[in-house]
Structure formats: structure tokens, C-alpha cells
Scaffold this motif. Structure first.
Motif, PDB file in Angstrom:
ATOM      1  N   GLU A 181       0.842  -2.060  -7.089  1.00  0.00           N
ATOM      2  CA  GLU A 181       1.587  -1.413  -6.012  1.00  0.00           C
ATOM      3  C   GLU A 181       2.248  -0.126  -6.492  1.00  0.00           C
ATOM      4  O   GLU A 181       2.285   0.875  -5.768  1.00  0.00           O
ATOM      5  CB  GLU A 181       2.613  -2.384  -5.441  1.00  0.00           C
ATOM      6  CG  GLU A 181       1.969  -3.532  -4.677  1.00  0.00           C
ATOM      7  CD  GLU A 181       2.974  -4.535  -4.125  1.00  0.00           C
ATOM      8  OE1 GLU A 181       2.604  -5.303  -3.221  1.00  0.00           O
ATOM      9  OE2 GLU A 181       4.137  -4.553  -4.609  1.00  0.00           O
ATOM     10  N   THR A 204       1.679  -9.183  -0.709  1.00  0.00           N
ATOM     11  CA  THR A 204       2.518  -7.997  -0.779  1.00  0.00           C
ATOM     12  C   THR A 204       3.782  -8.340  -1.554  1.00  0.00           C
ATOM     13  O   THR A 204       4.459  -9.318  -1.235  1.00  0.00           O
ATOM     14  CB  THR A 204       2.887  -7.508   0.636  1.00  0.00           C
ATOM     15  OG1 THR A 204       1.677  -7.222   1.356  1.00  0.00           O
ATOM     16  CG2 THR A 204       3.740  -6.258   0.577  1.00  0.00           C
ATOM     17  N   GLN A 257      -7.265  -7.142  -2.203  1.00  0.00           N
ATOM     18  CA  GLN A 257      -6.463  -6.010  -1.772  1.00  0.00           C
ATOM     19  C   GLN A 257      -7.360  -4.902  -1.232  1.00  0.00           C
ATOM     20  O   GLN A 257      -8.376  -4.562  -1.842  1.00  0.00           O
ATOM     21  CB  GLN A 257      -5.645  -5.454  -2.949  1.00  0.00           C
ATOM     22  CG  GLN A 257      -4.659  -6.429  -3.558  1.00  0.00           C
ATOM     23  CD  GLN A 257      -3.385  -6.577  -2.735  1.00  0.00           C
ATOM     24  OE1 GLN A 257      -3.157  -5.836  -1.781  1.00  0.00           O
ATOM     25  NE2 GLN A 257      -2.543  -7.527  -3.112  1.00  0.00           N
ATOM     26  N   LYS A 289      -1.421   0.231   1.084  1.00  0.00           N
ATOM     27  CA  LYS A 289      -2.259  -0.966   1.113  1.00  0.00           C
ATOM     28  C   LYS A 289      -2.266  -1.603   2.497  1.00  0.00           C
ATOM     29  O   LYS A 289      -1.370  -1.373   3.308  1.00  0.00           O
ATOM     30  CB  LYS A 289      -1.763  -1.971   0.068  1.00  0.00           C
ATOM     31  CG  LYS A 289      -0.377  -2.535   0.359  1.00  0.00           C
ATOM     32  CD  LYS A 289       0.182  -3.298  -0.831  1.00  0.00           C
ATOM     33  CE  LYS A 289      -0.565  -4.585  -1.079  1.00  0.00           C
ATOM     34  NZ  LYS A 289       0.044  -5.382  -2.164  1.00  0.00           N
ATOM     35  N   LEU A 301      -1.736  -4.796   4.877  1.00  0.00           N
ATOM     36  CA  LEU A 301      -0.684  -5.813   4.803  1.00  0.00           C
ATOM     37  C   LEU A 301      -1.201  -7.227   5.054  1.00  0.00           C
ATOM     38  O   LEU A 301      -0.414  -8.155   5.158  1.00  0.00           O
ATOM     39  CB  LEU A 301       0.433  -5.482   5.802  1.00  0.00           C
ATOM     40  CG  LEU A 301       1.154  -4.154   5.526  1.00  0.00           C
ATOM     41  CD1 LEU A 301       2.224  -3.905   6.587  1.00  0.00           C
ATOM     42  CD2 LEU A 301       1.761  -4.118   4.130  1.00  0.00           C
TER      43      LEU A 301
END
Length: 497
Positions: free
Chosen positions: A394, A410, A316, A404, A406
Motif C-alpha cells: 500500500e 485493505t 489485489q 487499489k 477496495l
């Protein structure tokens, strides 16, 4: 250009076929640096669009097709003593991927995301029309398609800006002893107009290195350049760690330009170490040399996809205001225990945008910069716990006013996603440019949370079968030959006659 026109006509015809039947499709470009699962059915194949069509020295621009990877692009432009202002650190990331996704690198404090260095794009819309988008023509599409992961059409050609290249990057490592000091130092260095690159590596709560780079042609007398591309060379992050672990003052060295641009390739920053951990194999200088073909990013991504281990891995990139970055890192340290972390300062894109952003402004009216935190490492092995931890990540990110990238897994619900992004603006673009038959950006990035109970998923989950299967598929891809044959490694080296 004639071959390009023929290829575009074929792609447009294929797109028109799906449009007339109101069927969604996905784009296959031949490789990926995303960790999202991908499908091959109902796909438009654009893998042939992989050429640098022109480098114009006078205008300092390059005309490239979307599947041109960064290493081939840099090799082409260096012949003219030019480089793109923003070069993604992984050689296999493509120009089209940089435009359709989000790419912020160590020069992005100065230039912004990769798309901010693009003059124009040629696109095939969802109805088969071929258009040009730029600041002067279809400007709303030009800004909207950047970061929209192909949900507004297919990018088929890009005109990139270029800047003058120098032989070396004068690279300085500043050792710091706390997270707060690391964040403060990054922010301070971005104000130095002499710098071309700024990033940082946080090894632990009490050890970090902030790294700055200046392009230069001058190599001080009796100075040995530092390289990172050969099997015998150190992995970059380990080198920085060793140089700064007991240092109390800055350390400077000179790195050939292309070696600097792709310094994180071997080891994929540091996630390549996870492969050694998975196989319970010794991790030392000899084993890294011996297995060098397998630890370049192209091979790592191939193996990650094929092994199905990406669902157990946290990959991430998260952008936050400087004001909340320390609190967020403290949270990830407690919740995930993943080290090192990457720090990359970012210049924001104007809103509306699908790139990470927040709307606070400086006194002069400009958008405040952001700090990208790269969180990459093993997550929970149990799928339900992994899902819970990703959902928690998240939520915490929103709490700290961050967003964040993509490209990665996700988990937002559709409502959560559109509470973050401007749905009215995006939907209007989809209607205007005939893209409502395509999967939306949320549909393309959303992870399928259904547990795969197939026999193949069960089999790949057995240790070490999944890992060996990933290696097998990576070897079959032949991707290791690309790193072996890269000519950018010859720059500044004597060429044998």
C-alpha cells in the motif's frame, strides 16, 4: 415488477428497523467475489433480488436486480443480440457488485468502469426511503454510491446500457519481450478506435502478450473457432502463453462472444493453479479436465473463504498512471515474485470518486487513462509477515501515485485512507442521505488485523485440512452446477433436437 415491489417493501421495512434503533447493518446478497471476511449478524438479506426484469431492444437497456450475475445477464441479453458494454470476466460477479464496487474490464479503456454504463439505480436509503439516482436525479448519490461498497444505501434495481452483440471476437495476441514494451503496446492499442477490447498478460520480465479484440460477425472460411468453456478446452492464460512463447508476430483467432467474455473463468485467470500447488497435486491437461468442476471462479471463491486461506493470499487490483507502471511491476517482481500479472487499461471516472483515480489531464482537458495491474498469488504464510508485506504494498502504491480496488484486503489506517479519498465530500453525502448509522466505506473494507487464536483457526491452518474443508463447503454450495448448466456455452453450437 409486482414481485420486485413487494421485495423492496420488505427490505425497506428491515432497513427502517435498524435506522430507528441507530444500529449499523451489513448487506447479504447471497454470494461474493470479495476476499474480505464477511459477517452474517445484523444483516439485511437481499439475496432474492436476482432477476432480469426487462430487456428493451428499442432503447438498448436492461432493467436488472442487483444480484443478477454476469452469466445470467449475458444469457438474457444475447437472446436479443445485445450485450452490456462492460462485462466482468468472472460469471458470478453481480450487477449490484459491479456498481457498489469497482469493476474495470478489457472494454474499460473505451467505456470506463462498469458504473459508467449504468443509466440509473433504485436505492433503499438507510432510513428506509426508496429513491432513484441518475445523472438527472440525485446525481451526487448516483456518483457517490458507485464504489462506496453499500455504505450509502442498498442498490435494489439497475438500468443498464446495452450495445449490439456480434457472433465472435476477433482476438489478436501480440507477443512482447519486456515490461516496458508491454506497457507501451497496451497504451498504443487503446488509441485504436476499431478495437472493442484490450488487455494483457505479463508472464515474466521477458514474456508478455498484449491482447486486442474486435466484435465481428464474419468468420473467415476454413477457420476453426477457439473455445475455453468446456473441460477439454485449455485454460485461457495457458493457451495465450503457448501461442506467444516463441512467436515473433501477432497471432489472430476467433472466439465466440460469450466464450470471450468469460474466458478467464476456468482457473480464475491463473489463481486456480494455486489449489494444485497447495495440495501438491500434478498440474497438467488431464488433472485440469478431471477437476474441472472445482476450478471455475464461483467454486474457487467458495473454497477460498471457507478454508480461511485468503489471509495468506495476495489478491489485489492496483491502478497506476502509465508513467509509473513499469517501476511498480519491477517492485512487485522483487518483493512478491508473483507471475503472471494482468494488465487492463482504464478510462478514469470524474472526481470526486471512490474509484481509483489521479488528477493529471491530457492537453484536451480529459483525464489521463490508468493501467490496472492484477497481482494475484501466494503471499507469506506467517500472518505478521503477510501483514507487513501488504502494508508495504500500500505504501509503494501511493509512492507511485496509484490506488487499489477496495474489494480486497485493505490495511490502511483511517487517517491513511482519508488522506487518499475525499472525506468531506463523502461525509456530506452520508449526512444528506441519512447514512451516518451505516458502517463507513473504511469500516467495511478495513481488515481486522487481530490474530485469530481460536481452535478452529488453528485447525484450518493445518495442511491439508483447511483445503479439504474449503472443497467440502464449495461442493455443498452446489455452485459447480451453475457452470455445467450455463446456456451461453450453446451459442454458435448446434442445438440437439
Amino acid at each position: 415488477m409486482e414481485a420486485h415491489k413487494k421485495a423492496i417493501a420488505k427490505i425497506a421495512a428491515s432497513v427502517r428497523y435498524f435506522f430507528e434503533r441507530n444500529e449499523p447493518y451489513r448487506i447479504f446478497h447471497g454470494s461474493t467475489n470479495s476476499t474480505r471476511p464477511y459477517q452474517r449478524n445484523k444483516t439485511v438479506d437481499i439475496s432474492a433480488l436476482s432477476n432480469v426484469l426487462m430487456v428493451d431492444v428499442k432503447s438498448r437497456t436492461a432493467l436488472v436486480e442487483p444480484n443478477v450475475p454476469m452469466d445470467r445477464l449475458v444469457e438474457s441479453t444475447l437472446k436479443h443480440n445485445l450485450i452490456p458494454p462492460v462485462v466482468m470476466e468472472f460469471p458470478g460477479i453481480t450487477a449490484g457488485g459491479g456498481f457498489a464496487g469497482t469493476s474495470g474490464e478489457s472494454s474499460s479503456f473505451k467505456y470506463g468502469f462498469f458504473n459508467r454504463t449504468i443509466n440509473s439505480v433504485e436505492m433503499t436509503l438507510a432510513n428506509g426511503d426508496i429513491v432513484t439516482a441518475s445523472e438527472q436525479e440525485n446525481a451526487d448519490l448516483f456518483h457517490g454510491a458507485s464504489g462506496a461498497v453499500g455504505s450509502l444505501g442498498i442498490t435494489t434495481m439497475i438500468e443498464l446500457q446495452l450495445v449490439e452483440a456480434k457472433r465472435y471476437v476477433k482476438t489478436t495476441y501480440y507477443p512482447v519481450q519486456s515490461i516496458a514494451s508491454a506497457i507501451e503496446k497496451v497504451q498504443k492499442e487503446t488509441l485504436n478506435t476499431d478495437l472493442d477490447y484490450v488487455d494483457g498478460i505479463v508472464f515474466s520480465k521477458d514474456h508478455a502478450a498484449i491482447i486486442t479484440g474486435e466484435l465481428t460477425d464474419d468468420l473467415p472460411e476454413n477457420t476453426q473457432v477457439q473455445r475455453f468453456s468446456d473441460a477439454k478446452d485449455p485454460w485461457y492464460y495457458l493457451h495465450v502463453k503457448d501461442r506467444t512463447c516463441s512467436a515473433t508476430s501477432p497471432i489472430t483467432e476467433y472466439i465466440p462472444i460469450a466464450e470471450y467474455l468469460f474466458r478467464y473463468d476456468r482457473g480464475g485467470f491463473w489463481v486456480g493453479r494455486s489449489a494444485f500447488e497447495y495440495f501438491r497435486f500434478p498440474f497438467n491437461r488431464f488433472t485440469r479436465w478431471w477437476l474441472d468442476d472445482f476450478v471455475h471462479t464461483r467454486m474457487l471463491y467458495k473454497a477460498l473463504h471457507a478454508s480461511s486461506m485468503s489471509k495468506n493470499y495476495i489478491v489485489q487490483d492496483l491502478a497506476l498512471p502509465y508513467a509509473t507502471a513499469e517501476q511498480f511491476i519491477n517492485y512487485t517482481a522483487e518483493s512478491f515474485g508473483i507471475w503472471p500479472l494482468w494488465l487492463c487499461p482504464l478510462r478514469q471516472s470524474p472526481s470526486p470518486t471512490l474509484h481509483p483515480h489521479f488528477l493529471e489531464k491530457e492537453a484536451d482537458g480529459s483525464l489521463k487513462p490508468m493501467l490496472n495491474i492484477g497481482l494475484w498469488g501466494w503471499g507469506p504464510s506467517q500472518q505478521d509477515i503477510a501483514l507487513m508485506k501488504n502494508r508495504e504494498l500500500e505504501r509503494k502504491l501511493r509512492e507511485f501515485r496509484g490506488m487499489k480496488w477496495l474489494y480486497a484486503h485493505t490495511y490502511y489506517t483511517e487517517k491513511e485512507f482519508w488522506d487518499i479519498y475525499d472525506r468531506t465530500w463523502y461525509d456530506e453525502l452520508r449526512k444528506k442521505y441519512h447514512a451516518t448509522s451505516l458502517p463507513s466505506v473504511w469500516q467495511k473494507v478495513k481488515v481486522n488485523e487481530t490474530v485469530d487464536r481460536s481452535w478452529s483457526a488453528w485447525f484450518l491452518a493445518l495442511w491439508p485440512i483447511g483445503g479439504f474443508w474449503g472443497i467440502r463447503k464449495a461442493i455443498q454450495s452446489g455452485q459447480y452446477l451453475i457452470a455445467r448448466n450455463s446456456t451461453w456455452k450453446l451459442r454458435d453450437k448446434p442445438v440437439e433436437k
